[in-house]
Design a protein around this motif. Structure first.
Motif, short mmCIF file in Angstrom:
data_model
loop_
_atom_site.label_atom_id
_atom_site.label_comp_id
_atom_site.label_asym_id
_atom_site.label_seq_id
_atom_site.Cartn_x
_atom_site.Cartn_y
_atom_site.Cartn_z
N ARG A 159 -81.00 -32.72 7.51
CA ARG A 159 -79.56 -32.79 7.52
C ARG A 159 -79.27 -32.07 6.40
N ASP A 160 -79.68 -31.87 5.31
CA ASP A 160 -79.42 -30.97 4.00
C ASP A 160 -79.33 -29.71 4.34
N ALA A 161 -80.40 -29.10 5.06
CA ALA A 161 -80.18 -27.79 5.55
C ALA A 161 -79.07 -27.41 6.54
N ILE A 162 -78.75 -28.44 7.36
CA ILE A 162 -77.64 -28.47 8.33
C ILE A 162 -76.45 -28.43 7.62
N GLU A 163 -76.23 -29.13 6.67
CA GLU A 163 -74.93 -29.45 5.88
C GLU A 163 -74.83 -27.78 5.04
N GLU A 164 -75.56 -27.39 4.42
CA GLU A 164 -75.57 -25.82 4.06
C GLU A 164 -75.48 -24.93 5.10
N GLN A 165 -75.85 -24.86 6.28
CA GLN A 165 -75.45 -24.10 7.34
C GLN A 165 -74.04 -24.20 7.75
N ALA A 166 -73.75 -25.63 7.82
CA ALA A 166 -72.19 -25.87 8.21
C ALA A 166 -71.16 -25.24 7.13
N ILE A 167 -71.33 -25.36 5.96
CA ILE A 167 -70.57 -24.78 5.07
C ILE A 167 -70.49 -23.25 5.19
N ALA A 168 -71.76 -22.79 5.42
CA ALA A 168 -71.71 -21.28 5.46
C ALA A 168 -71.02 -20.74 6.72
N TRP A 169 -71.11 -21.38 7.86
CA TRP A 169 -70.30 -21.18 9.11
C TRP A 169 -68.85 -21.18 8.71
N PHE A 170 -68.51 -22.34 8.04
CA PHE A 170 -67.04 -22.53 7.71
C PHE A 170 -66.61 -21.30 6.87
N MET A 171 -67.22 -20.89 5.96
CA MET A 171 -66.64 -19.86 5.12
C MET A 171 -66.93 -18.44 6.03
N ASN A 172 -67.91 -18.47 6.82
CA ASN A 172 -67.60 -17.02 7.62
C ASN A 172 -66.67 -16.94 8.47
N LEU A 173 -66.37 -17.97 9.20
CA LEU A 173 -65.06 -18.15 10.12
C LEU A 173 -63.91 -17.86 9.34
N ARG A 174 -63.75 -18.28 8.02
CA ARG A 174 -62.42 -18.28 7.43
C ARG A 174 -62.41 -16.90 6.84
N ALA A 175 -63.31 -15.99 6.78
CA ALA A 175 -63.24 -14.64 6.47
C ALA A 175 -62.93 -13.68 7.61
N ARG A 176 -63.19 -14.26 8.88
CA ARG A 176 -62.85 -13.37 9.88
C ARG A 176 -61.52 -13.15 10.25
N GLU A 177 -61.03 -12.09 10.85
CA GLU A 177 -59.83 -11.80 11.10
C GLU A 177 -59.26 -12.82 12.06
N GLY A 185 -58.21 -14.25 15.62
CA GLY A 185 -58.50 -14.08 16.93
C GLY A 185 -59.88 -13.14 17.05
N ALA A 186 -60.66 -13.35 16.17
CA ALA A 186 -62.08 -12.75 16.28
C ALA A 186 -62.98 -13.67 17.09
N ASP A 187 -64.03 -12.99 17.53
CA ASP A 187 -64.90 -13.90 18.57
C ASP A 187 -65.76 -14.75 17.83
N THR A 188 -65.72 -15.98 18.43
CA THR A 188 -66.62 -17.09 17.63
C THR A 188 -67.47 -17.61 18.55
N SER A 189 -68.10 -16.93 19.77
CA SER A 189 -69.08 -17.17 20.36
C SER A 189 -70.51 -17.67 19.84
N ASP A 190 -70.64 -16.83 18.67
CA ASP A 190 -71.85 -17.27 17.72
C ASP A 190 -71.69 -18.69 17.32
N LEU A 191 -70.63 -18.98 16.63
CA LEU A 191 -70.34 -20.17 16.02
C LEU A 191 -70.53 -21.48 16.94
N ASP A 192 -69.84 -21.05 18.15
CA ASP A 192 -69.63 -22.00 19.26
C ASP A 192 -71.43 -22.55 19.76
N ALA A 193 -72.10 -21.15 19.80
CA ALA A 193 -73.48 -21.51 20.18
C ALA A 193 -74.23 -22.44 19.08
N TRP A 194 -73.86 -22.12 17.84
CA TRP A 194 -74.65 -22.77 16.81
C TRP A 194 -74.41 -24.44 16.95
#
Length: 332
Positions: A12-30, A32-41
């Protein structure tokens, strides 16, 4: 295996780091950008969904990301580089602040609000309230109890703010999560009571099904501390210190409290009256303190104060007198 690994082998330590990375990645997107990769995760496991929701809440609640006298107003930011750098700083601030926010009201207003704002429900003083949820689950709130409810497409979540609740969880693909103090319960197709006393003592009693009891370790990581609770089991812990211990059954049967009934076995009259006064519009008082040591046995409808007082008076040969806004019990 690290201390943050669950007994299911999930890191779960690794999952936490992945979650933070996904969150920051999403905020950096424009927008309306596609989020299917995040939804899959997120769809890979409930651990992913919980980690992401908690990371998102804590980042958005962080003073780094909102207006404050120290940091100034938050401005629109679109630089991908900025957000990647901010991820490290925010993660550090998040870890530092976490210890102070585990049991704060702000923390427990979890950021699961995707479809609608959390709904706050309250049972007034002296009254038990029944609530039917949209997912088919049923809630019963004890007098002067309060909860917040939020339903999303990923989970069903309740926060117990004060008092006591009976929760009958309907079967649903989404997990049903209850936050109470420093602990968190997850159930599906189960029925249980959660009681938060004014002194911070919390007790969970399972009536049917099974309930998983956890504590928060970090903003996005959960660790199972107690085994899955089965019907008939109870665990207790403090709102500010999650160290659950098994609670043995006492001589008072409160399983029918949603209907106003409690069964006592040699309970001091003072304790029985204290229970009844939760619902009494006119409090019941003992004119002579030694009367509180009388032992009471029997099944009582304690939400009906007048009849309760009359029955107690009849059992012990007392007089029940209405005087100065109270029901006084005294020797004849």
């Amino acid at each position: 295996m690290s201390d943050l690994d669950g007994d299911d082998g999930v890191d779960r330590d690794a999952i936490e780091e992945q979650a933070i990375a996904w969150f920051m990645n999403l905020r950096a997107r424009e927008p309306g950008a596609d989020t299917s990769d995040l939804d899959a995760w997120l769809d890979q496991s409930a651990d992913h969904r919980r980690a992401y929701e908690r990371a998102r809440y804590h980042f958005e609640a962080s003073e780094i990301l909102k207006s404050s006298a120290r940091h100034g107003k938050k401005k629109p930011l679109h630089s991908r580089t900025f957000f990647l750098g901010l991820g490290i700083a925010a993660a550090l601030a998040l870890a530092i602040a976490l210890g102070a926010t585990f049991t704060s009201n702000q923390h427990l207003r979890t950021a699961i609000n995707e479809e609608a704002a959390p709904a706050r429900m309250r049972a007034p003083r002296h009254q038990i309230r029944a609530v039917a949820l949209a997912d088919g689950s049923d809630l019963t709130l004890d007098a002067a109890s309060q909860i917040e409810v939020a339903m999303t497409r990923r989970e069903r979540r309740i926060r117990l703010l004060e008092g006591k609740a009976r929760i009958a969880v309907s079967a649903d693909p989404r997990p049903f999560i209850v936050e109470a103090g420093s602990g968190e319960l997850t159930a599906n197709a189960a029925s249980f009571d959660v009681d938060m006393a004014a002194d911070g003592q919390i007790e969970v009693a399972v009536l049917s099904g099974e309930v998983e009891l956890r504590r928060l370790l970090r903003p996005a990581v959960l660790e199972r501390v107690a085994p899955k609770m089965q019907a008939g089991q109870s665990y207790g812990y403090l709102a500010s210190d999650f160290t659950p211990i098994a609670v043995g059954q006492d001589d008072t049967d409160r399983r029918d409290w949603p209907n106003g009934w409690t069964e006592y076995h040699s309970a001091p009259l003072s304790e029985v009256i204290a229970d009844a006064n939760r619902y009494a519009r006119q409090p019941i008082e003992l004119d002579e303190p030694p009367l509180g040591n009388l032992l009471v046995s029997g099944r009582f409808h304690i939400t009906d104060s007048d009849r309760f007082a009359e029955r107690i008076a009849s059992l012990f040969g007392l007089a029940a007198v209405h005087r100065q806004g109270a029901i006084h019990l005294r020797k004849r």
